[in-house]
Design an enzyme around this catalytic site. Structure first.
Site, PDB file in Angstrom:
ATOM      1  N   ARG A 114       0.831  -1.210   0.000  1.00 46.33           N
ATOM      2  CA  ARG A 114       0.000   0.000   0.000  1.00 46.33           C
ATOM      3  C   ARG A 114       0.871   1.268   0.000  1.00 46.33           C
ATOM      4  O   ARG A 114       0.514   2.265   0.641  1.00 46.33           O
ATOM      5  CB  ARG A 114      -0.963   0.030   1.192  1.00 46.33           C
ATOM      6  CG  ARG A 114      -1.773  -1.233   1.365  1.00 46.33           C
ATOM      7  CD  ARG A 114      -2.535  -1.577   0.134  1.00 46.33           C
ATOM      8  NE  ARG A 114      -3.260  -2.848   0.278  1.00 46.33           N
ATOM      9  CZ  ARG A 114      -3.911  -3.423  -0.735  1.00 46.33           C
ATOM     10  NH1 ARG A 114      -3.908  -2.878  -1.947  1.00 46.33           N
ATOM     11  NH2 ARG A 114      -4.543  -4.547  -0.543  1.00 46.33           N
ATOM     12  N   ASN A 156       2.700  -7.632   7.793  1.00 43.68           N
ATOM     13  CA  ASN A 156       2.709  -8.934   7.116  1.00 43.68           C
ATOM     14  C   ASN A 156       4.190  -9.297   6.981  1.00 43.68           C
ATOM     15  O   ASN A 156       4.872  -8.812   6.084  1.00 43.68           O
ATOM     16  CB  ASN A 156       2.067  -8.850   5.729  1.00 43.68           C
ATOM     17  CG  ASN A 156       0.564  -8.622   5.824  1.00 43.68           C
ATOM     18  OD1 ASN A 156      -0.097  -9.108   6.738  1.00 43.68           O
ATOM     19  ND2 ASN A 156       0.021  -7.870   4.881  1.00 43.68           N
ATOM     20  N   GLU A 238      -6.009 -12.059   8.367  1.00 41.56           N
ATOM     21  CA  GLU A 238      -5.707 -12.161   6.933  1.00 41.56           C
ATOM     22  C   GLU A 238      -4.618 -13.211   6.671  1.00 41.56           C
ATOM     23  O   GLU A 238      -3.594 -12.917   6.038  1.00 41.56           O
ATOM     24  CB  GLU A 238      -5.327 -10.786   6.369  1.00 41.56           C
ATOM     25  CG  GLU A 238      -6.468  -9.781   6.532  1.00 41.56           C
ATOM     26  CD  GLU A 238      -6.214  -8.422   5.898  1.00 41.56           C
ATOM     27  OE1 GLU A 238      -5.052  -8.008   5.807  1.00 41.56           O
ATOM     28  OE2 GLU A 238      -7.209  -7.780   5.518  1.00 41.56           O
ATOM     29  N   ASP A 317     -11.931  -0.956   7.994  1.00 38.65           N
ATOM     30  CA  ASP A 317     -10.558  -0.974   7.514  1.00 38.65           C
ATOM     31  C   ASP A 317     -10.219   0.332   6.795  1.00 38.65           C
ATOM     32  O   ASP A 317     -10.107   0.341   5.575  1.00 38.65           O
ATOM     33  CB  ASP A 317     -10.376  -2.165   6.560  1.00 38.65           C
ATOM     34  CG  ASP A 317      -8.945  -2.318   6.092  1.00 38.65           C
ATOM     35  OD1 ASP A 317      -8.078  -1.638   6.649  1.00 38.65           O
ATOM     36  OD2 ASP A 317      -8.710  -3.107   5.171  1.00 38.65           O
ATOM     37  N   GLU A 345      -4.589   4.368   0.996  1.00 39.65           N
ATOM     38  CA  GLU A 345      -5.043   3.146   0.337  1.00 39.65           C
ATOM     39  C   GLU A 345      -6.453   3.295  -0.247  1.00 39.65           C
ATOM     40  O   GLU A 345      -6.674   2.999  -1.415  1.00 39.65           O
ATOM     41  CB  GLU A 345      -4.998   1.985   1.327  1.00 39.65           C
ATOM     42  CG  GLU A 345      -5.532   0.686   0.738  1.00 39.65           C
ATOM     43  CD  GLU A 345      -5.431  -0.491   1.697  1.00 39.65           C
ATOM     44  OE1 GLU A 345      -4.907  -0.325   2.822  1.00 39.65           O
ATOM     45  OE2 GLU A 345      -5.877  -1.587   1.319  1.00 39.65           O
TER      46      GLU A 345
HETATM   47  O1  GCW Z   1      -6.624  -3.065   4.464  1.00 43.68           O
HETATM   48  C1  GCW Z   1      -5.757  -4.069   4.602  1.00 43.68           C
HETATM   49  C2  GCW Z   1      -4.744  -3.808   3.545  1.00 43.68           C
HETATM   50  C3  GCW Z   1      -3.593  -4.749   3.693  1.00 43.68           C
HETATM   51  C4  GCW Z   1      -3.011  -4.585   5.099  1.00 43.68           C
HETATM   52  C5  GCW Z   1      -4.117  -4.833   6.124  1.00 43.68           C
HETATM   53  C6  GCW Z   1      -3.648  -4.600   7.554  1.00 43.68           C
HETATM   54  C7  GCW Z   1      -0.766  -4.882   5.835  1.00 43.68           C
HETATM   55  O2  GCW Z   1      -5.363  -3.947   2.292  1.00 43.68           O
HETATM   56  O3  GCW Z   1      -2.660  -4.435   2.711  1.00 43.68           O
HETATM   57  O4  GCW Z   1      -1.936  -5.441   5.312  1.00 43.68           O
HETATM   58  O5  GCW Z   1      -5.178  -3.968   5.878  1.00 43.68           O
HETATM   59  O6  GCW Z   1      -3.907  -3.525   8.082  1.00 43.68           O
HETATM   60  O7  GCW Z   1      -3.055  -5.485   8.123  1.00 43.68           O
END
Ligand code: GCW
Length: 611
Positions: A114, A156, A238, A317, A345
């Site tokens: 992002r 991540n 995720e 989010d 984002e």
């Molecule tokens: O919104 C999501 C994003 C991911 C991100 C995740 C998070 C780092 O699309 O790219 O991962 O949130 O906040 O962990």
């Protein structure tokens, strides 16, 4: 084209200063270079003041009294005020939050998740690679607005980043040393399953071998970097590993790590961004915004003292419009951090203008004082010469620092200071740039997410319209538009999400007559002919906002071309503005057509809606 050295954003006024090895030396050097006209600045170090400072004096010279980092923040506050022609802050200035963090989603291969400002400033080819001068410049950028923690790697955690804790530890320590004189402490994102990547058969937090592995690792890491601020963890989220794999709770998982790092004063920042990302869209019993509250409220009081639960400001989010996460209002016994996203984002990829300080103002005023102990924001930085892709996106990093220091800051005042420090514009143009950025959030919201209708974006990239892009996916992100109605009923007659709020918010949101318009379709499912508070129908309001937002974007384009910005900011901003206008038109036409096809309703003003 100017390189990054010439584009130090709001720090142009300090470009002559030498570096220093300690915050006090940096403070002395910065002020000596800035006040080269004979005014002197004296410093008085009082360790116990820590981050706080007090500035006194005036005509002859200034005196800055403060703790080890306080003197540095005092020096920058003084320079900022003088350069912007503002009154120097009086009395003792103390930050509201001890940890004022930037979370970078930088991967070791040099990409930035992002990221909209180019590649990583410090990673490339699975190792650290950077210009030391630029890292110092970054330290100065952060310190000059009071930011004191930088988490260097993506939450991540891909495999190579695990080596920041072992093979690459000396490099990590060298990097930390560059930021230390600016009072910026490093933080590292870790992988919950890391022990397994390195030979253990489990990562179960209740396993003695796993506990010993983390204790050993913490000892090694804090020996190399004694002031490391802590670890940041994305677990069971995720597809990331976490304690749930072993049937353990998040408190058990977090506490195990917290105990390993407690002897060194480390903080364990545990993200609350946990939800079912494999939902069947047919299943209406699951409602993603409920997830964090349902999971964490029962654990309130179960976390160790050095755990901080990091909660995104909204329950979804980082969408363009979300209500405050109810977890931020509900948890009373757990230290909390609120998480924002400077990386745009969902808010325009640092192409479309989007100044976010009004979001922070709304968030902090709803949360009230004292409920959170730390603030975090996902970085919008990258290797681009102007640091943030769009030169104006720097205003977000700048203002974030001021709000993390003082949540009662004023969005417009912060912006004006940034404009003055960054550009030497005639007064009328300063006003016009300030007005443009102050309006930018509302404009973007009108053409992308009116009435709280979010997620209608291109899947994965999250830029540009796609009303059904996420509708049949597994992420729990639906608008459920059909020919009769749109939105989701989140009251007690529906998913019950609104019940997670204390009064008076619970009742306010539960009734479409009192629910704020900008959250109407977040909380309610309503027919297209629903009559809004101002007498318009819901469908007319959807059309109107899209036409208006697009028109406003076009007007911003004209206002921008009237500004005498320096090159290359002028050209870059103009180019991005053209892209923003194209984007706004696309949003207007796609969304209006989408709802016109369902509702069959004509626009009262006879404007063009394509079939
Ligand atoms: O919104 C999501 C994003 C991911 C991100 C995740 C998070 C780092 O699309 O790219 O991962 O949130 O906040 O962990």
């Amino acid at each position: 084209m100017a390189g990054w050295e010439e584009r130090r954003a709001w720090l142009r006024c300090m470009e002559k200063a030498a570096w220093g090895d300690t915050p006090l030396e940096v403070a002395k050097n910065e002020t000596a270079a800035y006040f080269s006209n004979g005014k002197t600045v004296e410093f008085q170090l009082e360790q116990e003041m820590q981050d706080s400072f007090e500035i006194s004096g005036g005509d002859q010279g200034w005196r800055v009294r403060g703790g080890e980092t306080g003197v540095l923040y005092g020096a920058y506050a003084l320079i900022r005020a003088c350069e912007a022609g503002e009154t120097v802050p009086a009395g003792v200035q103390a930050p509201s939050y001890a940890l004022r963090m930037i979370n970078c989603w930088d991967n070791m291969d040099g990409s930035v998740e992002r990221g909209y400002a180019g590649r990583s400033i410090w990673f490339e080819g699975n190792r650290f690679e950077y210009e030391p001068a630029r890292i110092r410049q970054l330290g100065r950028l952060l310190a000059s607005v009071g930011i004191n923690v930088l988490c260097v790697n993506n939450v991540n955690v891909h495999q190579p980043a695990q080596h920041l804790l072992d093979g690459l530890l000396p490099d990590t320590a060298r990097f930390a040393a560059l930021l230390r004189p600016f009072g910026v402490r490093l933080m590292l994102s870790i992988d919950f399953s890391q022990p397994m990547q390195q030979g253990l058969s489990t990562a179960d937090p209740l396993d003695a071998g796993v506990q010993a592995w983390w204790a050993e690792t913490a000892k090694r890491v804090w020996t190399a970097i004694p002031d490391l601020a802590g670890f940041l963890v994305k677990a069971d989220s995720e597809h990331r590993p976490g304690p749930n794999t072993y049937g353990r709770t998040h408190a058990e998982g977090a506490n195990m790590l917290a105990r390993a790092i407690a002897p060194y004063g480390g903080r364990l920042v545990w993200r609350a961004f946990v939800y079912n990302c494999m939902q069947d869209w047919r299943d209406k019993t699951i409602d993603r915004p409920r997830a964090a509250y349902d999971l964490y409220m029962p654990l309130d009081g179960a976390f160790d003292g050095n755990v901080i639960l990091q909660v995104k400001h909204g329950p979804y989010d980082f969408q363009v419009r979300e209500p405050l996460s109810p977890l931020l209002l509900g948890m009373e016994k757990t230290p909390l951090a609120v998480e924002f996203q400077l990386a745009q984002e969902y808010t325009g990829h640092q192409i479309d203008l989007y100044y976010m300080a009004s979001l922070w103002r709304e968030t902090f005023s709803q949360m009230g004082k004292g409920s959170v102990t730390a603030v975090a924001a996902v970085s919008n930085l990258g290797r681009d010469d102007c640091w943030t892709g769009h030169p104006f996106a720097m205003a977000n990093l700048f203002a974030y620092g001021l709000f993390a220091w003082d949540p009662d800051s004023d969005p417009e005042k912060a912006l004006r200071q940034w404009v003055k420090l960054t550009y030497a514009l005639p007064a009328g143009q300063e006003d016009s740039l300030t007005a443009m950025l102050m309006d930018s959030r509302a404009v973007y919201e009108r053409y992308t997410a009116t009435l709280g209708l979010c997620w209608m974006v291109q899947p994965n990239i999250h830029y540009g319209p796609s009303p059904y892009g996420y509708e049949f996916q597994a992420w729990g992100t639906y608008n459920r538009a059909d020919r009769n109605a749109v939105g989701i009923d989140r009251t007690k007659n529906g998913t019950g999400y609104a019940e997670q709020y204390p009064e008076p918010l619970r009742s306010l949101y539960a009734d479409p007559q009192t629910c704020p318009d900008n959250l109407l379709l977040f909380f309610h499912r309503l027919p297209y002919d629903f009559v809004m508070k101002d007498g318009r129908t819901l469908i007319q309001r959807i059309y109107d906002d899209h036409f208006q937002g697009c028109q406003e974007a076009e007007a911003m384009g004209e206002a921008l071309s009237a500004l005498s910005l320096p090159s290359p900011d002028r050209e870059e901003a103009a180019e991005r503005m053209q892209a923003q206008i194209r984007n706004a038109r696309e949003w207007r036409d796609v969304t209006n057509t989408f709802f016109h096809r369902f509702s069959g309703a004509e626009d009262r003003h006879g404007r063009t809606i394509y079939d």
